[in-house]
Design a protein around this motif. Structure first.
Motif, PDB file in Angstrom:
ATOM      1  N   ILE A 114       0.842  -1.205   0.000  1.00  0.00           N
ATOM      2  CA  ILE A 114       0.000   0.000   0.000  1.00  0.00           C
ATOM      3  C   ILE A 114       0.873   1.250   0.000  1.00  0.00           C
ATOM      4  N   GLY A 115       2.115   1.089   0.439  1.00  0.00           N
ATOM      5  CA  GLY A 115       3.029   2.231   0.465  1.00  0.00           C
ATOM      6  C   GLY A 115       3.115   2.916   1.816  1.00  0.00           C
ATOM      7  N   CYS A 116       2.862   2.165   2.886  1.00  0.00           N
ATOM      8  CA  CYS A 116       2.989   2.762   4.222  1.00  0.00           C
ATOM      9  C   CYS A 116       4.449   3.153   4.496  1.00  0.00           C
ATOM     10  N   ASP A 117       4.620   4.336   5.092  1.00  0.00           N
ATOM     11  CA  ASP A 117       5.962   4.768   5.497  1.00  0.00           C
ATOM     12  C   ASP A 117       6.244   4.351   6.926  1.00  0.00           C
ATOM     13  N   LEU A 118       5.186   4.271   7.718  1.00  0.00           N
ATOM     14  CA  LEU A 118       5.330   3.968   9.141  1.00  0.00           C
ATOM     15  C   LEU A 118       4.267   2.939   9.540  1.00  0.00           C
ATOM     16  N   VAL A 119       4.703   1.901  10.245  1.00  0.00           N
ATOM     17  CA  VAL A 119       3.750   0.925  10.773  1.00  0.00           C
ATOM     18  C   VAL A 119       3.890   0.889  12.289  1.00  0.00           C
ATOM     19  N   LEU A 120       2.806   1.214  12.983  1.00  0.00           N
ATOM     20  CA  LEU A 120       2.804   1.179  14.442  1.00  0.00           C
ATOM     21  C   LEU A 120       2.258  -0.172  14.884  1.00  0.00           C
ATOM     22  N   VAL A 121       2.975  -0.830  15.765  1.00  0.00           N
ATOM     23  CA  VAL A 121       2.550  -2.160  16.193  1.00  0.00           C
ATOM     24  C   VAL A 121       2.348  -2.164  17.695  1.00  0.00           C
ATOM     25  N   GLU A 122       1.132  -2.481  18.111  1.00  0.00           N
ATOM     26  CA  GLU A 122       0.849  -2.580  19.543  1.00  0.00           C
ATOM     27  C   GLU A 122       1.596  -3.787  20.106  1.00  0.00           C
ATOM     28  N   ALA A 123       2.315  -3.552  21.217  1.00  0.00           N
ATOM     29  CA  ALA A 123       3.101  -4.631  21.831  1.00  0.00           C
ATOM     30  C   ALA A 123       2.210  -5.831  22.123  1.00  0.00           C
ATOM     31  N   VAL A 124       2.770  -7.038  21.939  1.00  0.00           N
ATOM     32  CA  VAL A 124       2.011  -8.269  22.168  1.00  0.00           C
ATOM     33  C   VAL A 124       2.158  -8.682  23.629  1.00  0.00           C
ATOM     34  N   PRO A 125       1.268  -9.551  24.129  1.00  0.00           N
ATOM     35  CA  PRO A 125       1.310  -9.953  25.539  1.00  0.00           C
ATOM     36  C   PRO A 125       2.643 -10.610  25.927  1.00  0.00           C
ATOM     37  N   PRO A 126       2.928 -10.661  27.250  1.00  0.00           N
ATOM     38  CA  PRO A 126       4.209 -11.155  27.722  1.00  0.00           C
ATOM     39  C   PRO A 126       4.421 -12.680  27.643  1.00  0.00           C
ATOM     40  N   GLY A 127       3.410 -13.479  27.568  1.00  0.00           N
ATOM     41  CA  GLY A 127       3.571 -14.935  27.715  1.00  0.00           C
ATOM     42  C   GLY A 127       4.551 -15.591  26.747  1.00  0.00           C
ATOM     43  N   GLU A 128       4.989 -16.805  27.091  1.00  0.00           N
ATOM     44  CA  GLU A 128       5.966 -17.525  26.273  1.00  0.00           C
ATOM     45  C   GLU A 128       5.440 -17.863  24.883  1.00  0.00           C
TER      46      GLU A 128
END
Ligand code: AMP
Ligand code: MG
Length: 338
Positions: A305-319
């Motif tokens: 799509i041509g995104c310059d920036l991708v923000l990623v919400e941190a994933v949960p802590p588990g293994e």
């Protein structure tokens, strides 16, 4: 270049035979495994292996994973087969667990980047397994992408990066696991987790009844313990930034700024409910395995799509999130592409 469509569960054996012949003649064949698509060459043919490095523009210090179709074939490429290897192979093979062991003479230095160890696994994908059986040689196969780029989970992703550089692509649709295999080093005193993946550290420990350690930091330059350990890796074209879980405000603030400097912004969200400032919001599954299976395809899509920036919400802590967390951290790592 040929793209051959095959059924994931019942591949056409005429096509598999053609692919196997190409491998035996020193060609490059991209094929699906359960993790990601690989670019395969006869692991016993130094010239063929050299073509993998050329096609990927991969530095020679990065060793390759050797794929085989059975425990007995794995034993041919290693010098010693410790009890832990037997135990783990029986439980997790075919599957996304790669074992690093002392190499046998069958495997040349071009495969292992000059190391005296080899990484080996039996992939759990009918197409990969039937190709291995038909070729009747071990197949060295790193991910079928250019060095440092996102790994491919579809044949389209393979073509995006390697069109014109390979002889054949076996297209069996999206790969189910979606992130690269867990890599476990059994060549030293104690088992060391070199790369997190869908086979978790805890389940390995439960099977071998032994604690698994982490590698020590390594210095850059020479042969590395594992290419997957490069600080920056698995990265999209877009800048990737991790945002704290639930931090809607931070997400929107960063997004507004980026949009203000006319950047195109995408986001991968889990619990953050809204992201008004973000143009392309992708809501990700809250199950770790499903998240992993969609991660690269989602990032490939935001790139296209041509995104310059991708923000990623941190994933949960588990293994169970360790593999995804590892890939996101490396994709977000800025700076020197060492
Ligand atoms: P890829 O970058 O997708 O080709 O994956 C290759 C992986 O193979 C790396 O991430 C390493 O973890 C692993 N690997 C291959 N050979 C070795 C080796 N001799 N020692 C340690 N890791 C290895
Ligand atoms: Mg790779």
């Amino acid at each position: 270049l040929k793209v051959a469509h095959v059924e994931a569960n019942r591949p056409d054996l005429a096509i598999i035979d053609e692919a196997a012949r190409l491998i035996r003649r020193g060609g490059l064949v991209a094929f699906p495994t359960e993790t990601v698509y690989g670019i395969g060459a006869n692991a016993l043919d130094a010239e063929a292996v050299a073509k993998i490095f050329a096609a990927k523009e991969r530095p020679a210090y990065n060793p390759l994973i050797v794929h085989v179709d059975s425990i007995s074939a794995a034993r041919e490429v290693v010098r010693v087969w410790p009890e832990e290897a037997e135990t783990l192979a029986r439980v997790f093979w075919p599957g996304p667990l790669t074992l690093v062991l002392a190499k046998s003479r069958a495997i040349g230095p071009e495969v292992t980047a000059g190391l005296d160890t080899v990484a080996v696994r039996v992939p759990a994908h009918p197409v990969a397994l039937s190709l291995l059986a038909a070729a009747a040689v071990p197949i060295a196969a790193p991910s079928a992408n250019r060095f440092m780029r996102l790994s491919p989970t579809t044949a389209e992703h393979v073509l995006k990066g390697l069109e014109g550089r390979i002889d054949l692509v076996l297209d069996a649709g999206p790969t189910p696991v979606g992130i690269e295999s867990t890599v476990l080093d059994l060549s030293r005193g104690r088992p060391i987790l070199l790369r997190a993946g869908s086979v978790g550290k805890g389940s390995i420990e439960a099977v071998i009844g032994e604690e698994v350690g982490y590698p020590q930091a390594f210095s850059s330059g020479s042969a590395r313990p594992a290419p997957g350990m490069l600080e920056r890796h698995y990265a999209p074209q877009a800048r990737l930034l991790l945002v704290r879980a639930d931090d809607t405000e931070a997400l929107n603030t960063i997004a507004e700024q980026a949009v203000g400097s006319s950047e195109r912004v995408g986001a991968l969200l889990l619990t953050i409910p809204t992201a008004n400032a973000v143009e392309h919001v992708v809501r990700m599954p809250d199950d770790a395995a499903e998240y992993a299976s969609r991660l690269y395809a989602t990032l490939h899509q935001l790139d296209s799509i041509g995104c310059d920036l991708v923000l990623v919400e941190a994933v949960p802590p588990g293994e169970e999130w360790a593999g995804v967390r590892d890939r996101l951290t490396r994709a977000a790592a800025s700076g020197t592409r060492t």
